[in-house]
Design a protein around this motif. Sequence first.
Motif, PDB file in Angstrom:
ATOM      1  N   GLU A 125       9.825   8.249  -1.778  1.00 45.95           N
ATOM      2  CA  GLU A 125       9.875   9.360  -1.007  1.00 45.95           C
ATOM      3  C   GLU A 125       8.646   9.820   0.075  1.00 45.95           C
ATOM      4  N   ALA A 126       7.623   9.563  -0.392  1.00 47.70           N
ATOM      5  CA  ALA A 126       6.397   9.671   0.341  1.00 47.70           C
ATOM      6  C   ALA A 126       6.503   8.690   1.601  1.00 47.70           C
ATOM      7  N   GLU A 127       6.768   7.496   1.245  1.00 42.86           N
ATOM      8  CA  GLU A 127       6.762   6.700   2.273  1.00 42.86           C
ATOM      9  C   GLU A 127       7.926   7.060   3.506  1.00 42.86           C
ATOM     10  N   ALA A 128       9.102   7.574   3.099  1.00 45.08           N
ATOM     11  CA  ALA A 128      10.182   8.165   4.063  1.00 45.08           C
ATOM     12  C   ALA A 128       9.587   9.129   4.669  1.00 45.08           C
ATOM     13  N   ALA A 129       8.784  10.101   4.101  1.00 46.99           N
ATOM     14  CA  ALA A 129       8.104  11.249   4.909  1.00 46.99           C
ATOM     15  C   ALA A 129       6.874  10.904   5.705  1.00 46.99           C
ATOM     16  N   GLY A 130       6.564   9.567   5.626  1.00 45.99           N
ATOM     17  CA  GLY A 130       5.456   9.301   6.643  1.00 45.99           C
ATOM     18  C   GLY A 130       4.063   8.474   6.259  1.00 45.99           C
ATOM     19  N   ALA A 173       6.264  14.136  -1.530  1.00 45.58           N
ATOM     20  CA  ALA A 173       6.625  13.967  -0.031  1.00 45.58           C
ATOM     21  C   ALA A 173       6.808  15.031   0.841  1.00 45.58           C
ATOM     22  N   GLN A 174       6.797  16.333   0.173  1.00 47.22           N
ATOM     23  CA  GLN A 174       7.002  17.749   0.729  1.00 47.22           C
ATOM     24  C   GLN A 174       5.563  17.755   1.368  1.00 47.22           C
ATOM     25  N   LEU A 175       4.572  17.112   0.708  1.00 46.64           N
ATOM     26  CA  LEU A 175       2.962  17.523   1.144  1.00 46.64           C
ATOM     27  C   LEU A 175       2.847  16.500   2.516  1.00 46.64           C
ATOM     28  N   VAL A 176       3.257  15.264   2.303  1.00 45.20           N
ATOM     29  CA  VAL A 176       3.406  14.224   3.249  1.00 45.20           C
ATOM     30  C   VAL A 176       3.995  14.720   4.472  1.00 45.20           C
ATOM     31  N   GLU A 177       5.129  15.289   4.288  1.00 47.51           N
ATOM     32  CA  GLU A 177       6.062  15.680   5.533  1.00 47.51           C
ATOM     33  C   GLU A 177       5.393  16.770   6.203  1.00 47.51           C
ATOM     34  N   ARG A 178       4.849  17.578   5.610  1.00 51.94           N
ATOM     35  CA  ARG A 178       4.068  18.861   6.174  1.00 51.94           C
ATOM     36  C   ARG A 178       2.883  18.164   7.080  1.00 51.94           C
ATOM     37  N   VAL A 179       2.198  17.343   6.771  1.00 54.93           N
ATOM     38  CA  VAL A 179       1.016  16.830   7.623  1.00 54.93           C
ATOM     39  C   VAL A 179       1.587  15.868   8.811  1.00 54.93           C
TER      40      VAL A 179
END
Lengths: 70, 282
Positions: free
Chosen positions: B44-49, B251-257
Amino acid sequence: MTCPFSEYRPLPDGDGTPRAYCAAAEEFVQAMRADICNDRYGLDHATDCEIYRANADGEVGNGNESGDAP
Amino acid sequence: MTYEDYLAGDPVILTAALTGGVHGKEANPNLPETPEEIGRAAAEAEAAGASVVHLHARRPNGERSFSTERFQEIDDAVRRYADDVIIQHSTGGTAAPDDHRARPLRTDPAPEMASLDMGPLNRYDRLTSENTRGLVDDLYDEMRTRGIKPELEVFNDGHLNEVHGLLERRDLSAPVYATLIFGPGTLTRPTPQNFLNSVANLPPGATFNTLGFGRHQLPFATMGVLFGGHVRVGLEDNIYLRRGELAESNAQLVERVAEISERLGRPVATTDQAREILGLSA
């Protein structure tokens, strides 16, 4: 010897895995603090845990037959 | 790395610190602990960036583990669920014996990266993560032998001196990659002035990653983007999305940054770009 204040309980939100719970602080303990509760890696709850030290005098060793004096 | 690198629009490497070794589900029930949970969180984190995942291992009940076997289970799960994310193992660990600290380096295959704490830091009232120079050198030597890129964790400005010292003692492959860490206690005080000072005191040519604890995660991530650095976020370092609101996922934290980085004009690095920037072998 592990900390006499340590208990293992499941989290209230459905995680059935028993986790370290501090009966002195009345809260689940952090994963790293559990090492102290269990005296792992040469740690000693009696010297390394400030929660135990703050509570030991009043909570154990005062005529409680099951208690371990600090 | 400087403001000029920001103006050049160089890609930002996002690292997701998924679980850590300090707190667990008692702090945020969304924090992954089992290999299965960590594997899914990595994807999920990878998909978020995120192009790098920073990993710790846990026992089945969420407590810390340093075992090679447990790291292997986690890596297998990450590779099963994620596409091509870079695996970075932690070698940190308060009070753990030195021989335990090297165990995360011994998976098969070895992780592409591993953290290397540059010196001591206090924990609670009576514990210290020692990280002696001898241990730093030993861990580095094993990383070198196994082809693992060290991520130099700089918890305060004294540790910047230790980075320079390590460079005198050992021949690190370019680029030197250091994570600058800001927060309470032994960490560098989280102020913009200190951030700039830390960046200015890095060795010439070094790349840096930016890590702010707790409520400092978002502003320091933004400063990292603006001053040509890279960024680490995740539930290891911060369990909240905003004050009083627990984050739903890494992932939510990754997506935000990732959104902030893109809006500020620096694209989020792909895993291939991250490997090129970090000098990792393909």
